[in-house]
Design a protein around this motif. Structure first.
Motif, short mmCIF file in Angstrom:
data_model
loop_
_atom_site.label_atom_id
_atom_site.label_comp_id
_atom_site.label_asym_id
_atom_site.label_seq_id
_atom_site.Cartn_x
_atom_site.Cartn_y
_atom_site.Cartn_z
N GLU A 1 -1.82 4.23 -0.19
CA GLU A 1 -2.47 4.75 1.00
C GLU A 1 -1.57 5.71 1.76
N ARG A 2 -0.28 5.48 1.66
CA ARG A 2 0.71 6.38 2.27
C ARG A 2 1.81 6.62 1.25
N ARG B 1 -1.17 8.20 -5.60
CA ARG B 1 -2.49 8.18 -4.97
C ARG B 1 -3.53 7.59 -5.94
N GLY C 1 -3.60 3.85 -6.01
CA GLY C 1 -3.99 3.14 -4.79
C GLY C 1 -3.07 3.27 -3.60
N THR D 1 0.82 -1.22 0.00
CA THR D 1 0.00 0.00 0.00
C THR D 1 0.85 1.26 0.00
#
Length: 250
Positions: A186-187, A181, A184, A127
């Motif tokens: 997330e950070r 972003r 996908g 992620t």
């Protein structure tokens, strides 16, 4: 003994010189038997010529200059060789050899990955988006090489990676974060392909905050063991009179 002359770019930002000095201190710690000297191409002292003049006055017959540079651009191909030519004219008794730049060695890519992990992330985190951030150039061939480094940087991880540039090329770090972003992430972490902090890394950080205030900024390479290994390798490969007792870390 042939001195190792480590040549850094130089910066108006005092953090840069401090981190480069820490890297050179790590080289001295690894090889206390070796005469290691630090100098700068611009903006900081001592200069390359000052250090090499002192080496000649001390009676040394040779010196190996190792550019602490990540790319073979103007400073490595034109600026530094011109400086060394001037030194050779003044001191014909001193043999001065310039090694290759540090370049895109895979161990330095590993050092950048380590800096991301040290920021609190796992290489298996699928992620996580990483903006692999370099200087950028008006030479598209140089930018293409940097993009290939970004691809190599991602190989041993599950991260989503986008290469971006601080200057002269696209995408910038903001564009890279938006792409991450959109795919996908997330950070997001900015992984600087820089040896030390300075005005350009600050520019990257500020631009990242505009797009995503929660972006994490990993540390530059600095005094990583991979940098120490590589500098000593460059030195040994350019100084045939140096005893081959250099210990490289695993």
């Amino acid at each position: 003994m042939t001195p190792l002359v480590a040549v850094a770019h130089g910066s108006r930002d005092p953090r840069s010189a401090r981190m480069v000095a820490a890297a050179v201190a790590a080289i001295r710690d690894r090889r206390p038997d070796l005469d290691v000297r630090l100098c700068f191409l611009d903006l900081n002292a001592p200069s390359v010529e000052q250090v090499l003049d002192a080496i000649a006055v001390e009676g040394h017959e040779s010196a190996v200059v190792v550019p602490l540079l990540l790319g073979s651009a103007f400073h490595a191909r034109v600026d530094l060789p011109a400086i060394l030519d001037r030194v050779r004219v003044r001191h014909p008794e001193l043999t001065v050899v310039q090694s290759d730049v540090l370049g895109g060695d895979v161990r330095l890519l590993g050092a950048v990955r380590d800096r991301v992990v040290q920021s609190g992330f796992s290489t298996s985190d699928s992620t996580l988006g990483v903006a692999f951030a370099a200087v950028g150039s008006s030479d598209e061939h140089a930018n293409a090489l940097t993009r290939s480094l970004g691809e190599s940087f991602a190989v041993e991880t599950d991260w989503m990676v986008e290469t971006c540039f601080a200057t002269a090329a696209e995408p910038g770090v903001g564009g890279a974060i938006e792409r991450l972003r959109a795919t996908g992430a997330e950070r997001v972490v900015v992984a600087p392909w820089f040896l030390a902090p300075g005005l350009l890394t600050d520019r990257l950080g500020h631009a990242a905050e505009v797009v995503a205030p929660d972006t994490v900024f990993a540390a530059p390479i600095g005094p990583h063991h991979a940098l120490v290994d590589l500098v000593l390798e460059r030195f040994a490969g350019s100084a045939p009179l140096v005893a081959p007792n250099i210990t490289l870390s695993a």
